[in-house]
Design a protein around this motif. Structure first.
Motif, PDB file in Angstrom:
ATOM      1  N   ARG A  52      40.873   2.151 -18.274  1.00  0.00           N
ATOM      2  CA  ARG A  52      40.570   2.510 -19.664  1.00  0.00           C
ATOM      3  C   ARG A  52      39.747   1.426 -20.345  1.00  0.00           C
ATOM      4  O   ARG A  52      38.739   1.703 -21.007  1.00  0.00           O
ATOM      5  CB  ARG A  52      41.870   2.752 -20.443  1.00  0.00           C
ATOM      6  N   ARG A  55      36.140   1.310 -19.247  1.00  0.00           N
ATOM      7  CA  ARG A  55      35.414   2.439 -19.832  1.00  0.00           C
ATOM      8  C   ARG A  55      35.071   2.141 -21.299  1.00  0.00           C
ATOM      9  O   ARG A  55      33.945   2.355 -21.742  1.00  0.00           O
ATOM     10  CB  ARG A  55      36.260   3.700 -19.719  1.00  0.00           C
ATOM     11  N   GLU A  56      36.054   1.645 -22.053  1.00  0.00           N
ATOM     12  CA  GLU A  56      35.847   1.372 -23.481  1.00  0.00           C
ATOM     13  C   GLU A  56      34.891   0.204 -23.722  1.00  0.00           C
ATOM     14  O   GLU A  56      34.040   0.265 -24.601  1.00  0.00           O
ATOM     15  CB  GLU A  56      37.185   1.064 -24.161  1.00  0.00           C
ATOM     16  N   GLU A  61      32.712   3.218 -15.063  1.00  0.00           N
ATOM     17  CA  GLU A  61      33.793   3.747 -14.236  1.00  0.00           C
ATOM     18  C   GLU A  61      33.908   2.817 -13.032  1.00  0.00           C
ATOM     19  O   GLU A  61      32.905   2.475 -12.409  1.00  0.00           O
ATOM     20  CB  GLU A  61      33.486   5.171 -13.779  1.00  0.00           C
ATOM     21  N   SER A  90      30.313   4.145 -11.305  1.00  0.00           N
ATOM     22  CA  SER A  90      29.706   5.141 -12.183  1.00  0.00           C
ATOM     23  C   SER A  90      28.192   5.066 -12.260  1.00  0.00           C
ATOM     24  O   SER A  90      27.536   6.055 -12.546  1.00  0.00           O
ATOM     25  CB  SER A  90      30.279   5.023 -13.589  1.00  0.00           C
TER      26      SER A  90
END
Length: 136
Positions: A52, A55-56, A61, A90
């Motif tokens: 998380r 990502r933030e 990813e 990602s």
């Protein structure tokens, strides 16, 4: 019951380089470098928190590979850092951007790891991550 607050960090790798993130806040940490990550929220597993946070903070990813042995006290009482080796999945390294609490990123080759001014509490974790990466 313990009052420890767990902070998770990633030794995030892409193309053989580890990511360093420069803090923009709070003021006492601004301008220094750290492994990306953050606090584990109540009810969250450390691995979930790290995915998380990446990502933030970075719009990235990542696949967590394994936990790097060790646990390091942070500058605030009760805070401890655990680090996972991870790989970017990602996008390419040039697509990762500082989105929260950071103003710059650097992908460091093994011989460049100490070219940035790491936060004191991240230094032993970076050294452990580097040893772990060499052995993998």
């Amino acid at each position: 019951m313990t009052d420890r607050i767990l902070v998770v960090g990633a030794a995030l790798y892409a193309q053989g380089r580890m990511l360093a993130a420069r803090r923009s806040a709070p003021a006492e940490l601004a301008g220094r470098w750290e492994l990306p990550g953050g606090k584990v929220e109540p009810g969250e597993r450390p691995e979930q928190a790290l995915v998380r946070e990446l990502r933030e903070e970075l719009g990235a990813e990542a696949k967590l590979l394994e936990r790097i042995p060790g646990e390091w006290p942070l500058g605030r009482p009760g805070y401890v850092l655990r680090v996972w080796a991870a790989e970017l999945i990602s996008a390419g390294p040039d697509d990762v951007r500082p989105l929260e609490d950071h103003d710059a990123l650097r992908w460091l080759a093994p011989d460049e790891l100490w070219d940035v001014d790491w936060l004191e509490h991240d230094r032993p974790a970076v050294a452990a991550a580097a040893r772990h990466h060499e052995g993998s």
